[in-house]
Design a protein around this motif. Structure first.
Motif, PDB file in Angstrom:
ATOM      1  N   ASP A 108       0.847  -1.265  -0.050  1.00 55.49           N
ATOM      2  CA  ASP A 108      -0.127   0.009   0.010  1.00 55.49           C
ATOM      3  C   ASP A 108       1.019   1.277  -0.007  1.00 55.49           C
ATOM      4  O   ASP A 108       1.726   1.201   0.804  1.00 55.49           O
ATOM      5  CB  ASP A 108      -0.803  -0.092   1.338  1.00 55.49           C
ATOM      6  N   ASP A 109       0.512   1.981  -0.911  1.00 59.28           N
ATOM      7  CA  ASP A 109       1.324   3.493  -0.919  1.00 59.28           C
ATOM      8  C   ASP A 109       1.177   4.407   0.037  1.00 59.28           C
ATOM      9  O   ASP A 109       1.692   5.545   0.234  1.00 59.28           O
ATOM     10  CB  ASP A 109       1.538   4.031  -2.545  1.00 59.28           C
ATOM     11  N   LEU A 110      -0.175   4.132   0.935  1.00 59.45           N
ATOM     12  CA  LEU A 110      -0.394   4.911   1.753  1.00 59.45           C
ATOM     13  C   LEU A 110      -0.609   6.519   1.347  1.00 59.45           C
ATOM     14  O   LEU A 110       0.009   7.365   1.638  1.00 59.45           O
ATOM     15  CB  LEU A 110       0.320   4.992   2.953  1.00 59.45           C
ATOM     16  N   PRO A 111      -1.518   6.712   0.556  1.00 59.41           N
ATOM     17  CA  PRO A 111      -2.105   7.981  -0.179  1.00 59.41           C
ATOM     18  C   PRO A 111      -1.963   9.300   0.679  1.00 59.41           C
ATOM     19  O   PRO A 111      -1.626  10.342   0.501  1.00 59.41           O
ATOM     20  CB  PRO A 111      -3.291   7.922  -0.841  1.00 59.41           C
ATOM     21  N   ASN A 112      -2.439   8.958   1.977  1.00 61.84           N
ATOM     22  CA  ASN A 112      -2.539  10.197   2.958  1.00 61.84           C
ATOM     23  C   ASN A 112      -1.405  10.427   4.050  1.00 61.84           C
ATOM     24  O   ASN A 112      -1.249  10.949   4.776  1.00 61.84           O
ATOM     25  CB  ASN A 112      -3.527   9.934   4.020  1.00 61.84           C
ATOM     26  N   ASP A 113      -0.222   9.565   3.565  1.00 64.16           N
ATOM     27  CA  ASP A 113       1.100   9.691   4.135  1.00 64.16           C
ATOM     28  C   ASP A 113       2.291   9.650   3.234  1.00 64.16           C
ATOM     29  O   ASP A 113       2.499   8.329   2.512  1.00 64.16           O
ATOM     30  CB  ASP A 113       1.408   8.432   5.069  1.00 64.16           C
ATOM     31  N   ASP A 114       2.970  10.725   2.840  1.00 56.58           N
ATOM     32  CA  ASP A 114       3.717  10.808   1.887  1.00 56.58           C
ATOM     33  C   ASP A 114       5.122  10.459   2.238  1.00 56.58           C
ATOM     34  O   ASP A 114       6.389  10.298   1.448  1.00 56.58           O
ATOM     35  CB  ASP A 114       4.122  12.101   1.294  1.00 56.58           C
ATOM     36  N   LYS A 115       5.439   9.914   3.573  1.00 60.48           N
ATOM     37  CA  LYS A 115       6.645   9.693   3.824  1.00 60.48           C
ATOM     38  C   LYS A 115       6.748   7.969   4.165  1.00 60.48           C
ATOM     39  O   LYS A 115       7.931   7.339   4.344  1.00 60.48           O
ATOM     40  CB  LYS A 115       7.014  10.344   5.153  1.00 60.48           C
ATOM     41  N   HIS A 116       5.709   7.155   4.006  1.00 65.44           N
ATOM     42  CA  HIS A 116       5.544   5.728   4.595  1.00 65.44           C
ATOM     43  C   HIS A 116       4.987   4.980   3.698  1.00 65.44           C
ATOM     44  O   HIS A 116       3.812   5.675   2.797  1.00 65.44           O
ATOM     45  CB  HIS A 116       5.147   5.580   5.880  1.00 65.44           C
ATOM     46  N   VAL A 117       5.129   3.881   3.256  1.00 64.49           N
ATOM     47  CA  VAL A 117       4.370   2.883   2.524  1.00 64.49           C
ATOM     48  C   VAL A 117       4.211   1.384   3.432  1.00 64.49           C
ATOM     49  O   VAL A 117       5.145   1.501   4.633  1.00 64.49           O
ATOM     50  CB  VAL A 117       5.144   2.488   1.372  1.00 64.49           C
ATOM     51  N   LEU A 118       3.397   0.622   3.044  1.00 67.33           N
ATOM     52  CA  LEU A 118       3.505  -0.746   3.579  1.00 67.33           C
ATOM     53  C   LEU A 118       3.838  -1.628   2.650  1.00 67.33           C
ATOM     54  O   LEU A 118       3.582  -1.483   1.344  1.00 67.33           O
ATOM     55  CB  LEU A 118       1.872  -1.172   3.916  1.00 67.33           C
ATOM     56  N   ILE A 119       4.854  -2.471   3.049  1.00 69.15           N
ATOM     57  CA  ILE A 119       5.431  -3.434   2.224  1.00 69.15           C
ATOM     58  C   ILE A 119       5.280  -4.885   2.827  1.00 69.15           C
ATOM     59  O   ILE A 119       5.121  -5.080   4.086  1.00 69.15           O
ATOM     60  CB  ILE A 119       7.053  -3.141   1.997  1.00 69.15           C
ATOM     61  N   SER A 120       5.442  -5.808   2.033  1.00 69.73           N
ATOM     62  CA  SER A 120       5.599  -7.328   2.462  1.00 69.73           C
ATOM     63  C   SER A 120       7.007  -7.734   2.434  1.00 69.73           C
ATOM     64  O   SER A 120       7.591  -7.331   1.508  1.00 69.73           O
ATOM     65  CB  SER A 120       4.640  -8.093   1.600  1.00 69.73           C
ATOM     66  N   VAL A 121       7.222  -8.376   3.316  1.00 67.59           N
ATOM     67  CA  VAL A 121       8.774  -8.680   3.499  1.00 67.59           C
ATOM     68  C   VAL A 121       8.794 -10.230   3.515  1.00 67.59           C
ATOM     69  O   VAL A 121       8.159 -10.813   4.703  1.00 67.59           O
ATOM     70  CB  VAL A 121       9.403  -8.087   4.623  1.00 67.59           C
ATOM     71  N   MET A 122       9.874 -10.959   2.815  1.00 71.02           N
ATOM     72  CA  MET A 122       9.814 -12.238   2.935  1.00 71.02           C
ATOM     73  C   MET A 122      11.209 -12.730   3.124  1.00 71.02           C
ATOM     74  O   MET A 122      12.079 -12.307   2.137  1.00 71.02           O
ATOM     75  CB  MET A 122       9.087 -13.028   1.903  1.00 71.02           C
ATOM     76  N   PRO A 123      11.571 -13.628   3.807  1.00 72.66           N
ATOM     77  CA  PRO A 123      12.844 -14.130   3.842  1.00 72.66           C
ATOM     78  C   PRO A 123      13.016 -15.188   2.634  1.00 72.66           C
ATOM     79  O   PRO A 123      12.081 -15.692   2.160  1.00 72.66           O
ATOM     80  CB  PRO A 123      13.154 -15.052   5.227  1.00 72.66           C
ATOM     81  N   PHE A 124      14.473 -15.268   2.354  1.00 74.33           N
ATOM     82  CA  PHE A 124      14.569 -16.238   1.154  1.00 74.33           C
ATOM     83  C   PHE A 124      14.790 -17.628   1.676  1.00 74.33           C
ATOM     84  O   PHE A 124      15.719 -18.314   1.685  1.00 74.33           O
ATOM     85  CB  PHE A 124      16.029 -15.727   0.540  1.00 74.33           C
ATOM     86  N   THR A 125      13.639 -18.284   1.698  1.00 69.37           N
ATOM     87  CA  THR A 125      13.316 -19.688   2.200  1.00 69.37           C
ATOM     88  C   THR A 125      12.214 -19.974   1.434  1.00 69.37           C
ATOM     89  O   THR A 125      11.454 -19.402   1.125  1.00 69.37           O
ATOM     90  CB  THR A 125      13.103 -19.637   3.995  1.00 69.37           C
TER      91      THR A 125
END
Length: 665
Positions: free
Chosen positions: A161-178
């Motif tokens: 999510d690029d969080l349209p109401n917050d120009d400094k932050h986003v939400l990202i999914s993070v996954m280990p290389f497993t």
């Protein structure tokens, strides 16, 4: 009324800085085919408008890299560029504020020519400044800085999510290389890369959906059994609860967005019979209310411009059709205006300003690879911006006809017939072109470079979406399970015989050709139907099912499950349906080609197929390309391969050969 200016009446200045050096050509329609026109890279791969409408950003393919360029929308002046060096690529990008982009990286790995996603995310201002490696396996390494607060860990990250109401932050999914990882969601600063965990979910391989306030509400995943599970939570303070389990419900439910007030969620829901439907889901009661259902095709969701709020769907098949939750809404009226303004072309909005006023519209057809227009919703005017492949003249391209037929067991099949421009369409030399995949992939109405090239050489081209193909719902998809060389192949044979009965194909001049699974179908078809085809060709193919099964089960848990369920595990059956084991049944000449670094269809498949054909006394020519993988990346290799393919088809079907450049004579 919407006013549209055509590309013939406008100046295409957007990407002139580096792209107009490419020579515009028109594909030959007579005795030779200009293969170079069909393998030339598009002028750009992706183009998006910034949230405030001030800028365009586009990815530009070069010989040894894919770069990102940002331009002022009005002056077309270059503001900033991003590239990582030789053998790298911008895999994707997103505007995360009015003047900053988040960039997904790819890099050439080993001997492969085509860059592969790395999971690294970069940030850059529209001006080209403040370039920073924010997250990924390269943080702390040679490619990134060591800014305080970043965590150096071996992970891959992707935007949620690029969080349209917050120009400094986003939400990202993070996954280990497993193998089969547990994915988490993190909130990340797009300037510093500082991250904080938002949520974890009790299922592997998860994808996430957030509401309009940036709260992660859904997680869709599956463990090593590949059974889909959907989890929901009311908010950040709530626990995850399972709301769908495929084993219990018999269906997959996929979240696609929320209503403007976030009280209603929208889901794409499989059905026991027929295509997927769009439903409104009430999280408070669990009630599902059906909104859209098509008789034949699955939906592709349409969002309200400038938002992530679903408002309708596009349905493929014969030609794209559009339906909306409310057919009287402004969104429905807008799309009706767009379709009317672009005549026979389909048109969709691909990116918008946040207020929805200024929109990039992609218009395409079976004869047009695609033009982009800038549409002003208030002025009701669309101005031409750029074409991805401007050297193709739609007026000179072949038309694509939707077809429908019944398979031998009564299953309804759909597909397309491409007829050379100016040809009668009767008693034509024909190339049968089964698609790759094979599962959840389909041929669609639109501009297909390969089919157009074959039509330019004088061939009718037959494409059929055999059982197992995507776009037709769960039952049609699952009907292809473990049907490699069996019912899936029968569908291709039935379509070929239909083309003969209808008078489209000259039964003495039909060749079958495909790539990946399509190559398997080509060799399998030639073995099962030795009198139906005059020749067969396979590109980057898999030809030995026991070998393919073994390759997949060695990867990780979920792929082992997939291999057993979709390829099959009975060794005798797999052997009996493998083209390598049935080479003696093939009676026609064969062409094979493969990349030596192919990890999806390892080159050994092609080498073993070539060896089996030679042992059986079948005429075969095989071509191998160093540094190429599953699909050739370098234009010179594509040109060489397609020149050989057209020469092969010409010898056996009588169509045109490829143009030979002056330096090659």
């Amino acid at each position: 009324m919407l006013i549209r200016t055509t590309r013939a009446a406008c100046i295409a200045g957007l990407l002139a800085i580096s792209l107009l050096a490419a020579t515009a050509t028109t594909p030959a329609q007579a005795t030779e085919v200009d293969v170079a026109a069909y393998v030339k890279r598009d002028l750009f791969t992706t183009i998006k408008i910034s949230p405030n409408g001030d800028y365009f950003a586009a990815t530009l393919p070069f010989e040894d890299r894919v770069a990102l360029v940002i331009m002022d929308r009005v002056t077309r002046q270059v503001m900033g560029t991003f590239q990582m060096g030789r053998d790298t690529a911008v895999a994707d990008f997103d505007w995360v504020s009015p003047d900053r982009v988040l960039i997904s990286a790819a890099q050439k790995i080993g001997f492969l020519a085509e860059p592969q996603p790395t999971g690294d995310l970069y940030g850059m201002d529209a001006s080209g400044g403040r370039v920073e490696l924010l997250v990924g396996q390269s943080v702390g390494g040679n490619l990134g800085s060591r800014m305080q607060g970043k965590r150096a860990e071996r992970v891959a990250a992707f935007l949620v999510d690029d969080l349209p109401n917050d120009d400094k932050h986003v939400l990202i999914s993070v996954m280990p290389f497993t193998a089969d990882p547990y994915t988490r969601v993190e909130r990340m600063n797009v300037y510093t890369g500082v991250r904080h965990i938002v949520t974890r979910v009790p299922v592997r391989n998860a994808r996430f959906a957030s509401d309009n306030q940036g709260v992660v509400r859904f997680a869709l995943g599956g463990n090593t059994d590949n059974i889909s599970q959907l989890f929901y939570r009311d908010g950040d303070a709530s626990e995850w609860k399972q709301v769908n389990h495929e084993a219990a419900s018999g269906r997959v439910e996929v979240p696609i967005g929320f209503s403007a007030d976030d009280k209603t969620a929208y889901l794409l829901v499989e059905q026991s019979s027929g295509p997927d439907v769009v439903v409104a889901y009430d999280p408070a009661t669990g009630k599902h209310t059906e909104l859209l259902r098509d008789e034949t095709m699955d939906p592709t969701i349409i969002y309200k411009p400038g938002t992530s709020i679903p408002v309708g769907a596009m349905y493929g098949g014969d030609k794209p059709r559009f339906r909306f939750f409310d057919e009287t809404s402004a969104d429905a009226r807008l799309y009706r205006s767009l379709q009317g303004a672009f005549g026979g072309d389909a048109a969709v909005i691909t990116s918008s300003t946040r207020d929805g006023r200024v929109n990039l519209v992609h218009a395409w057809s079976d004869r047009n690879p695609g033009d982009f227009f800038l549409f002003d919703a208030e002025a009701k005017k669309a101005d031409y911006v750029i074409s991805a492949a401007e050297w193709f003249n739609p007026a000179g391209m072949a038309a694509v006809r939707p077809i429908e037929l019944a398979a031998r067991d009564g299953l309804k099949l759909k597909g397309f017939l491409t007829v050379p421009k100016g040809a009668s369409g009767k008693q034509m030399p024909m190339v049968v072109l089964p698609h790759g995949g094979p599962f959840n992939v389909s041929d669609e109405w639109g501009f297909n470079r390969e089919a157009q090239m074959l039509a330019a050489a004088g061939y009718a081209v037959l494409q059929v979406n055999f059982r197992g193909s995507g776009g037709r719902g769960r039952r049609f998809h699952q009907a292809g399970a473990q049907q490699w060389g069996l019912a899936m192949q029968d569908d291709v044979s039935d379509a070929t015989r239909w083309a003969i009965r209808e008078g489209f194909a000259d039964p003495a001049r039909i060749c079958i050709y495909g790539a990946s699974y399509g190559a398997f179908a080509a060799m399998s078809g030639a073995a099962r139907e030795p009198d139906l085809y005059k020749c067969a060709a396979g590109f980057i193919g898999v030809y030995d099912l026991p070998q393919l099964h073994q390759e997949e089960v060695l990867k990780h848990g979920s792929m082992r499950t997939w291999a057993n369920e979709w390829i099959g595990s009975d060794k005798a059956t797999l052997q009996a349906n493998s083209p390598t084991r049935r080479a003696g049944s093939i009676k026609v000449p064969v062409l094979l080609a493969a990349g030596r670094e192919d990890k999806t269809a390892p080159v050994e498949h092609t080498q073993n197929m070539e060896r089996a054909l030679k042992t059986a006394g079948v005429p075969v020519e095989a071509h191998y390309y160093a540094s190429e993988g599953h699909g050739f990346y370098k234009p010179e290799n594509n040109r060489d391969y397609y020149t050989k393919l057209l020469d092969f088809l010409s010898r056996h079907l009588g169509g045109s050969k490829a143009t030979v450049a002056a330096g090659e004579r």
